[in-house]
Write an enzyme that holds these catalytic residues in place. Structure first.
Site, mmCIF file in Angstrom:
data_model
loop_
_atom_site.group_PDB
_atom_site.id
_atom_site.type_symbol
_atom_site.label_atom_id
_atom_site.label_comp_id
_atom_site.label_asym_id
_atom_site.label_seq_id
_atom_site.Cartn_x
_atom_site.Cartn_y
_atom_site.Cartn_z
ATOM 1 N N CYS A 67 0.849 -1.177 0.000
ATOM 2 C CA CYS A 67 0.000 0.000 0.000
ATOM 3 C C CYS A 67 0.896 1.243 0.000
ATOM 4 O O CYS A 67 1.915 1.247 0.688
ATOM 5 C CB CYS A 67 -0.871 -0.040 1.248
ATOM 6 S SG CYS A 67 -1.986 1.333 1.432
ATOM 7 N N PRO A 68 0.639 2.250 -0.761
ATOM 8 C CA PRO A 68 -0.530 2.554 -1.574
ATOM 9 C C PRO A 68 -0.343 2.274 -3.073
ATOM 10 O O PRO A 68 -1.104 2.770 -3.885
ATOM 11 C CB PRO A 68 -0.707 4.046 -1.340
ATOM 12 C CG PRO A 68 0.710 4.556 -1.289
ATOM 13 C CD PRO A 68 1.485 3.459 -0.579
#
Length: 151
Positions: A67-68
């Site tokens: 993530c992200p």
């Protein structure tokens, strides 16, 4: 798969058509990943309901990305998708499920952005299955996002 054919795959409650513009390697990857999704159940309450068709125009392989990055790659890939077309995203980071779902919800609330419908949001778990190269990750998050006309 030849570049001039558009294979149609029936999964969940949708017919999924792969764009002929996708490279053969991506078409093969997508077809293999879609096989992991559940097939359409013929014992549904809406027997007469026609499954909708999704036209996969672009693909984001976010497996192994933290993530992200899956969300950022999704945002970039959506630039090449027009209203009525779909983007297929796979990821292995559990945070991607919340991130991508929230991003699609937010697009529906915005008056200026294109609306995004999260048509398929499935999780496949292969921790007890055989270890094929495609399934080297125990859990894969599948998303099919369709861009709709905001008007």
């Amino acid at each position: 798969m030849s570049a001039d054919s558009e294979p149609v795959i029936e999964r969940v409650s949708h017919f999924i058509r792969l764009s002929a513009n996708l490279p053969d390697t991506q078409q093969n990857d997508i077809a293999s990943l879609l096989k992991l999704l559940p097939t359409k159940s013929h014992e549904t309450d809406s027997v007469n309901a026609e499954p909708s068709e999704l036209n996969i125009k672009n693909f984001v392989d976010g497996r192994g990305l933290a993530c992200p990055m899956p969300l950022l790659k999704t945002k970039v890939a959506l630039r090449d998708v027009v209203a009525g077309e779909s983007l297929y995203v796979v990821a292995t980071d559990p945070n991607s499920q919340a991130d991508i779902a929230a991003f699609c919800r937010q697009s529906r609330q915005s008056q200026t952005a294109d609306c995004l419908d999260l048509m398929i949001n499935e999780v496949t778990d292969h921790s007890s299955g055989d270890s094929k190269s495609l399934q080297r990750f125990a859990t894969i998050y599948h998303f099919i996002i369709t861009k709709t006309d905001s008007n």
